[in-house]
Design a protein around this motif. Structure first.
Motif, PDB file in Angstrom:
ATOM      1  N   VAL A 184       0.873  -1.085  -0.023  1.00 21.66           N
ATOM      2  CA  VAL A 184      -0.120  -0.080  -0.008  1.00 21.66           C
ATOM      3  C   VAL A 184       0.802   1.268  -0.213  1.00 21.66           C
ATOM      4  O   VAL A 184       2.045   1.114   0.334  1.00 21.66           O
ATOM      5  N   LEU A 185       0.297   2.513  -0.053  1.00 20.49           N
ATOM      6  CA  LEU A 185       1.232   3.486  -0.351  1.00 20.49           C
ATOM      7  C   LEU A 185       1.741   4.063   1.038  1.00 20.49           C
ATOM      8  O   LEU A 185       1.202   3.820   1.931  1.00 20.49           O
ATOM      9  N   LYS A 186       3.239   4.438   0.841  1.00 18.03           N
ATOM     10  CA  LYS A 186       3.793   4.917   2.282  1.00 18.03           C
ATOM     11  C   LYS A 186       3.641   6.153   2.122  1.00 18.03           C
ATOM     12  O   LYS A 186       3.095   6.804   1.303  1.00 18.03           O
ATOM     13  N   ASP A 187       4.198   6.876   3.244  1.00 21.17           N
ATOM     14  CA  ASP A 187       4.595   8.489   3.229  1.00 21.17           C
ATOM     15  C   ASP A 187       5.036   8.803   1.838  1.00 21.17           C
ATOM     16  O   ASP A 187       6.160   8.242   1.175  1.00 21.17           O
ATOM     17  N   PHE A 188       4.741  10.078   1.408  1.00 19.34           N
ATOM     18  CA  PHE A 188       5.431  10.494   0.213  1.00 19.34           C
ATOM     19  C   PHE A 188       6.389  11.600   0.334  1.00 19.34           C
ATOM     20  O   PHE A 188       6.718  12.169   1.422  1.00 19.34           O
ATOM     21  N   LYS A 189       7.609  11.535  -0.471  1.00 22.07           N
ATOM     22  CA  LYS A 189       8.568  12.527  -0.227  1.00 22.07           C
ATOM     23  C   LYS A 189       8.115  13.995  -1.225  1.00 22.07           C
ATOM     24  O   LYS A 189       7.398  13.478  -2.228  1.00 22.07           O
ATOM     25  N   SER A 190       8.447  15.068  -1.230  1.00 23.25           N
ATOM     26  CA  SER A 190       7.954  16.176  -1.762  1.00 23.25           C
ATOM     27  C   SER A 190       8.312  16.248  -3.146  1.00 23.25           C
ATOM     28  O   SER A 190       8.012  17.304  -3.904  1.00 23.25           O
TER      29      SER A 190
ATOM     30  N   CYS B 282       0.972   7.137 -11.545  1.00 26.76           N
ATOM     31  CA  CYS B 282       0.920   5.724 -12.583  1.00 26.76           C
ATOM     32  C   CYS B 282       0.859   4.723 -11.557  1.00 26.76           C
ATOM     33  O   CYS B 282       1.769   4.560 -10.498  1.00 26.76           O
ATOM     34  N   ILE B 283      -0.001   3.850 -11.465  1.00 26.86           N
ATOM     35  CA  ILE B 283      -0.116   2.567 -10.601  1.00 26.86           C
ATOM     36  C   ILE B 283       0.296   1.290 -11.263  1.00 26.86           C
ATOM     37  O   ILE B 283      -0.207   1.169 -12.494  1.00 26.86           O
TER      38      ILE B 283
ATOM     39  N   THR C  73      -6.472   6.222  -4.617  1.00 22.83           N
ATOM     40  CA  THR C  73      -7.842   5.718  -5.203  1.00 22.83           C
ATOM     41  C   THR C  73      -7.542   4.810  -6.179  1.00 22.83           C
ATOM     42  O   THR C  73      -8.355   3.754  -6.351  1.00 22.83           O
ATOM     43  N   ILE C  74      -6.500   5.188  -7.188  1.00 21.95           N
ATOM     44  CA  ILE C  74      -6.059   4.293  -8.384  1.00 21.95           C
ATOM     45  C   ILE C  74      -5.827   3.140  -7.946  1.00 21.95           C
ATOM     46  O   ILE C  74      -6.193   1.979  -8.475  1.00 21.95           O
ATOM     47  N   LEU C  75      -4.762   3.038  -7.043  1.00 21.71           N
ATOM     48  CA  LEU C  75      -4.165   1.826  -6.510  1.00 21.71           C
ATOM     49  C   LEU C  75      -5.495   0.754  -5.909  1.00 21.71           C
ATOM     50  O   LEU C  75      -5.357  -0.158  -6.179  1.00 21.71           O
TER      51      LEU C  75
END
Length: 248
Positions: free
Chosen positions: A124-130, A146-147, A197-199
């Protein structure tokens, strides 16, 4: 023409065919036919870049990927980096790579970025870098979410590679472009929301047998929870630091 890049594209397509892999490309119409864009890719596998690149190839576009600078230590990889306009990133001093990425975007290139920076063991998605949001704003180009899903069944952390003819299906979905507006924090939050949402949609449409390692916990799989995955990441970083200290 970029002969090295073209050769890589042909080899990649042949490798996919040899493995019996069927890649479903969705949302190709969201990729601009010309002009720069940040391609923000989720990160569950060591080979996420491959199906993402084959997706943009279907639109006759190429991605300039940002990869960790240590890969330059491998002679053949260093050769490929130099001949495919790949952007090496020194994690301790990334300003040069960032500036190069912005130049490429302003010149009309696609630049591929992993906002999570490292592979998600929880899938699942982790925290994002900026970085993705900041470079899109500076270059004034859109971000394309892009998933990639399925590649983690072939090669991911903590599990053996499955490189034989395995017929594992991949899904690659490109979301609608996010315009470069607002602050970096706002754009990053919007990007993570859209990618999440896409993932989720892609995962639900993909067969996910219960109890297998490559299915997220939330879908009944045996993948570690996000908290467990974070502990594993921290242990990995600690071990890497210990080895580096011993080496010096």
């Amino acid at each position: 023409m970029e002969p090295v890049f073209r050769t890589l594209e042909v080899v990649a397509a042949l490798a996919v065919r040899a493995a019996g892999t069927k890649i479903s490309f969705e949302g190709l119409e969201n990729l601009p036919a010309r002009g720069g864009a940040v391609i923000a890719i989720n990160h569950t596998s060591y080979i996420d870049f491959l199906p993402a690149a084959l997706g943009t190839r279907a639109r006759k576009r190429r991605i300039r990927f940002m990869i960790k600078a240590e890969m330059q230590d491998i002679r053949i990889v260093n050769f490929l980096i130099k001949h495919t306009k790949t952007i090496p990133v020194n994690r301790r001093a990334g300003a040069q790579a960032y500036a190069e990425a912005v130049r490429a975007l302003k010149a009309g290139e696609f630049v591929g970025v992993y906002p999570e920076a490292t592979i998600s063991r929880a899938f699942v998605l982790k925290d994002f870098k900026s970085g993705a949001a900041r470079m899109a704003l500076e270059a004034q180009v859109p971000i394309i979410p892009c998933i990639v899903w399925g590649a983690h069944r072939v090669w991911t952390k903590d599990h053996p590679k499955q490189l034989r003819r395995n017929k594992i299906p991949f899904t690659v979905r490109f979301g609608p472009p996010l315009p470069p507006r607002g602050t970096a924090v706002e754009l990053e939050a919007e990007l993570r929301d859209k990618m999440g949402t896409i993932l989720h949609d892609v995962q639900l449409a993909y067969p996910h047998p219960p109890g297998v390692y490559w299915v997220p916990e939330v879908l009944g799989g045996a993948a570690p929870s996000p908290d467990e995955a974070k502990r594993l990441d921290e242990a990995e970083l600690a071990e890497r630091a210990r080895r580096a200290k011993e080496h010096h």
